[in-house]
Enzyme design. Sequence first.
Site, PDB file in Angstrom:
ATOM      1  N   HIS A   1       0.794  -1.234   0.000  1.00  0.00           N
ATOM      2  CA  HIS A   1       0.000   0.000   0.000  1.00  0.00           C
ATOM      3  C   HIS A   1       0.827   1.286   0.000  1.00  0.00           C
ATOM      4  O   HIS A   1       0.536   2.229   0.749  1.00  0.00           O
ATOM      5  CB  HIS A   1      -0.977  -0.012   1.180  1.00  0.00           C
ATOM      6  CG  HIS A   1      -2.060  -1.052   1.084  1.00  0.00           C
ATOM      7  ND1 HIS A   1      -2.522  -1.536  -0.115  1.00  0.00           N
ATOM      8  CD2 HIS A   1      -2.776  -1.713   2.057  1.00  0.00           C
ATOM      9  CE1 HIS A   1      -3.487  -2.435   0.112  1.00  0.00           C
ATOM     10  NE2 HIS A   1      -3.646  -2.572   1.416  1.00  0.00           N
TER      11      HIS A   1
ATOM     12  N   HIS B   1      -9.651   2.013   0.102  1.00  0.00           N
ATOM     13  CA  HIS B   1      -9.628   0.919   1.071  1.00  0.00           C
ATOM     14  C   HIS B   1     -10.778   1.024   2.081  1.00  0.00           C
ATOM     15  O   HIS B   1     -10.563   0.984   3.288  1.00  0.00           O
ATOM     16  CB  HIS B   1      -8.282   0.864   1.782  1.00  0.00           C
ATOM     17  CG  HIS B   1      -7.894  -0.510   2.224  1.00  0.00           C
ATOM     18  ND1 HIS B   1      -8.756  -1.335   2.910  1.00  0.00           N
ATOM     19  CD2 HIS B   1      -6.752  -1.211   2.073  1.00  0.00           C
ATOM     20  CE1 HIS B   1      -8.142  -2.477   3.163  1.00  0.00           C
ATOM     21  NE2 HIS B   1      -6.926  -2.437   2.669  1.00  0.00           N
TER      22      HIS B   1
ATOM     23  N   TYR C   1     -13.919  -0.290   4.213  1.00  0.00           N
ATOM     24  CA  TYR C   1     -14.388  -1.535   4.815  1.00  0.00           C
ATOM     25  C   TYR C   1     -15.911  -1.411   4.918  1.00  0.00           C
ATOM     26  O   TYR C   1     -16.418  -0.517   5.611  1.00  0.00           O
ATOM     27  CB  TYR C   1     -13.824  -1.702   6.224  1.00  0.00           C
ATOM     28  CG  TYR C   1     -12.348  -2.033   6.314  1.00  0.00           C
ATOM     29  CD1 TYR C   1     -11.361  -1.120   5.942  1.00  0.00           C
ATOM     30  CD2 TYR C   1     -11.937  -3.262   6.842  1.00  0.00           C
ATOM     31  CE1 TYR C   1     -10.018  -1.442   6.066  1.00  0.00           C
ATOM     32  CE2 TYR C   1     -10.588  -3.586   6.970  1.00  0.00           C
ATOM     33  CZ  TYR C   1      -9.637  -2.668   6.580  1.00  0.00           C
ATOM     34  OH  TYR C   1      -8.295  -2.977   6.717  1.00  0.00           O
TER      35      TYR C   1
ATOM     36  N   GLU D   1     -11.552  -3.835  -3.163  1.00  0.00           N
ATOM     37  CA  GLU D   1     -10.533  -2.856  -3.547  1.00  0.00           C
ATOM     38  C   GLU D   1     -10.226  -2.994  -5.038  1.00  0.00           C
ATOM     39  O   GLU D   1      -9.482  -3.891  -5.431  1.00  0.00           O
ATOM     40  CB  GLU D   1      -9.258  -3.079  -2.741  1.00  0.00           C
ATOM     41  CG  GLU D   1      -9.458  -3.035  -1.237  1.00  0.00           C
ATOM     42  CD  GLU D   1      -8.337  -3.750  -0.487  1.00  0.00           C
ATOM     43  OE1 GLU D   1      -7.164  -3.372  -0.650  1.00  0.00           O
ATOM     44  OE2 GLU D   1      -8.629  -4.700   0.257  1.00  0.00           O
TER      45      GLU D   1
END
Length: 333
Positions: free
Chosen positions: A99, A168, A170, A298
């Site tokens: 990342h 990213h 959730y 993602e």
Amino acid sequence: MKQSFGRDRQGRQASLYTLENNSVIMKTTDHGATLVSLTDKKTGIDVVHGFSSCEEYENQDFYIGATIGRTANRIEKGIFHLNGKEYHIPVNNNGNANHGGINGFNRRMFTAEEGTDYTAFVYESPDGEEGYPGRMTLIVTYRLLSEGIAIHYHASSDADTLFAPTCHSYFNLDESEDAMNHRIRIHSDRYGLSDANGLTLDEIVPVEGTPFDFRSFKPAGQDINKPDEQLKYGAGYDHFYPVEGSSIRLMAEAEGKKLHLSMYSDLPGMHFYTSNWLDGIKGKKGHSYKRRSAVCFEAEFMPNAVNYPERQQPVLYKGRPADYEIQYLIGLK
Ligand code: BGC
């Protein structure tokens, strides 16, 4: 609407930006150009994990809701070659660079511009930042859609470099503690094998007959504990699915008790991650974000593609800006 959101580690002031239309309320912050909340107005459900201050974002390493770059997911040993030169990105994940390095875009303060239906975040990444060549300018634009949001990435650089962004976020469509009862559908019949360190190998295999088959809706947790080497390596799902085509197209869907989420993108594929490493960290509204409390879709280039010459390369060329988009649409089931 702009509000104060606390300060980052360097003492810089962060802000929270709120926009809404008939379907959603979206909150973003300039810290990491992060999606903080996305609330469906019909049900009042906020479908993404997040925190209530910049300090809380700084105190976690889960990349919750952040813009990821310059390269999403792993680069083997942090090493790549471009135009005959070798580059090193600091390693931060079992000997690989994940990342964007130690201080990726998720830790950067962006400059914001507010429009009537969008909030745009701009960041100038200096030449050599986290080992990447070229001075790169990134504009991340969060835009309201009639049923959800679009996130647009526009990048340019004064030298050839890598650029492979993702969002990213959730997702938990019930604001519950466990997302493994969410029904998932992934529009791909193949997935990428990983090694024991979670590095995607240059091996894309059929999902057929494996726990990775989400071609028809099935609960995220249905097969997650099956004896399977790949699930063991990821401690759950943490794998790349290439998606046929190249224009904006449906990649994945999730269904909670009341809501349906669909993710569209023009990126080459997507990573399906079942939040296997969340540890119960306290989030906004008193929620605690436990292991498996969310699913991540993602959209991304194939992880480590820069070291797999046959795969689509995540290169941003000098003088040739790149544009990518991810859309998250939410509606009633
Ligand atoms: C990675 C996981 C990692 C997570 C949070 C995902 O994209 O594939 O291995 O734990 O992000 O960093």
